[in-house]
Design an enzyme around this catalytic site. Structure first.
Site, PDB file in Angstrom:
ATOM      1  N   ARG B  54       0.826  -1.203   0.000  1.00 31.08           N
ATOM      2  CA  ARG B  54       0.000   0.000   0.000  1.00 31.08           C
ATOM      3  C   ARG B  54       0.868   1.264   0.000  1.00 31.08           C
ATOM      4  O   ARG B  54       0.567   2.238  -0.699  1.00 31.08           O
ATOM      5  CB  ARG B  54      -0.938  -0.019   1.221  1.00 31.08           C
ATOM      6  N   ILE B  68      -1.440   7.539   8.275  1.00 22.25           N
ATOM      7  CA  ILE B  68      -2.573   6.615   8.466  1.00 22.25           C
ATOM      8  C   ILE B  68      -2.358   5.383   7.595  1.00 22.25           C
ATOM      9  O   ILE B  68      -3.045   5.188   6.585  1.00 22.25           O
ATOM     10  CB  ILE B  68      -3.925   7.300   8.124  1.00 22.25           C
ATOM     11  N   PRO B  69      -1.369   4.533   7.946  1.00 23.90           N
ATOM     12  CA  PRO B  69      -1.195   3.306   7.169  1.00 23.90           C
ATOM     13  C   PRO B  69      -2.451   2.442   7.277  1.00 23.90           C
ATOM     14  O   PRO B  69      -3.033   2.331   8.361  1.00 23.90           O
ATOM     15  CB  PRO B  69       0.011   2.621   7.821  1.00 23.90           C
ATOM     16  N   HIS B  70      -2.878   1.875   6.147  1.00 27.84           N
ATOM     17  CA  HIS B  70      -4.156   1.166   6.173  1.00 27.84           C
ATOM     18  C   HIS B  70      -4.214   0.090   5.110  1.00 27.84           C
ATOM     19  O   HIS B  70      -3.445   0.112   4.145  1.00 27.84           O
ATOM     20  CB  HIS B  70      -5.306   2.152   5.943  1.00 27.84           C
ATOM     21  N   GLY B  71      -5.153  -0.811   5.269  1.00 26.39           N
ATOM     22  CA  GLY B  71      -5.369  -1.828   4.251  1.00 26.39           C
ATOM     23  C   GLY B  71      -6.380  -2.850   4.711  1.00 26.39           C
ATOM     24  O   GLY B  71      -6.757  -2.894   5.877  1.00 26.39           O
TER      25      GLY B  71
END
Ligand SMILES: [Zn+2]
Lengths: 111, 153
Positions: B54, B68-71
């Site tokens: 990501r 805001i690391p996300h997945g």
């Protein structure tokens, strides 16, 4: 093992879901710079898939989030309806890609 | 933009007031380990791969010291947010090239109930764009104070 285009089709769907999500989060204010590379990869992959199959996939993707889903223990993991065992035998042979009679998604067998 | 109440997506065990990480890779792993320790994520390395992938699409460091690391991953069941803070700041390839102090890691199941993943991310972005909220988050010491910033309106 399954239809010859199966792996490409599943990867294509993974890419499509990734691109779709990248575009969604971009709208929320995240910076997405790598989407064009994904789209190039998508184009290359789609060229490996037979045209009628690609057409079937894209028509389904227009209606459903997931066009191709696994079957596990004879259950379609798109709609959770049990599939006739006879379809499973033919599906695993890989001459064609079958669709779920209930939800219309394309199917592949995990087991 | 209207923001949703995010308080139910935070967990007390997923809160690090003082992160140890000094690099982007360490920061992702330190935050993810919170999920792993709470058994909220089944396979750490699949999720770490997903988070790194990501980041290659564009850094989730959105500027003003926020990342805001996300997945999505099938390795979890819900939409869950971890919060970590680094006093020193960490180079996270943020879009404004500034070090990141406040980290929100958002992990969601691909078919989470209620389709709240994108609204959760959107609300986080909106709340964190407010400098007043960022200042509060830089000084809070308890989980209860953290959650109070995310009640929504
Ligand atoms: Zn079905």
């Amino acid at each position: 093992m399954g239809h010859k285009d199966l792996d490409s089709l599943v990867s294509l769907q993974d890419l499509d879901l990734m691109i779709e999500e990248a575009e969604d989060v971009e709208k929320l204010g995240f910076s997405i710079t790598g989407c064009s590379e994904l789209k190039v990869a998508r184009k290359e992959l789609s060229e490996k898939i037979s045209k009628p199959l690609l057409y079937r996939y894209e028509r389904l993707r227009g209606k459903l989030k997931r066009a191709i889903v696994p079957v596990k223990n004879d259950i379609c993991l798109g709609c959770f309806l049990r599939q006739p065992t006879s379809i499973g035998a033919q599906g695993r042979e890989g001459n064609d890609i079958f669709t779920c009679e209930n939800c219309g998604r394309m199917l592949y067998w995990l087991d | 933009m209207q923001t949703m109440d995010l308080t139910n997506h935070f967990k007390k065990a997923l809160f690090i007031p003082q992160m140890k990480a000094t690099t982007k890779a360490e920061a992702l792993e330190e935050l993810l380990d919170l999920f792993v320790n709470e058994k909220l994520v089944k396979n750490k390395y699949i999720v770490l791969d997903m988070l790194n992938q990501r980041e290659t699409l564009g850094s989730t460091g959105i500027g003003s010291g926020i990342a805001i690391p996300h997945g999505r991953t099938t390795a979890t069941a819900d939409v869950i947010i971890a919060f970590g803070r680094s006093q020193k700041g960490i180079d996270f390839d943020a879009i404004d090239h500034q070090p990141v102090h406040l980290f929100f890691m958002v992990i969601a199941h691909p078919n989470e109930q209620g389709n709240v993943y994108l609204p959760v991310l959107g609300s986080l972005v909106t709340i964190l764009k407010d400098s007043h909220n960022r200042e509060k988050l830089n000084t809070i010491t308890t989980f209860e104070e953290l959650v109070s910033v995310f009640h929504g309106e």
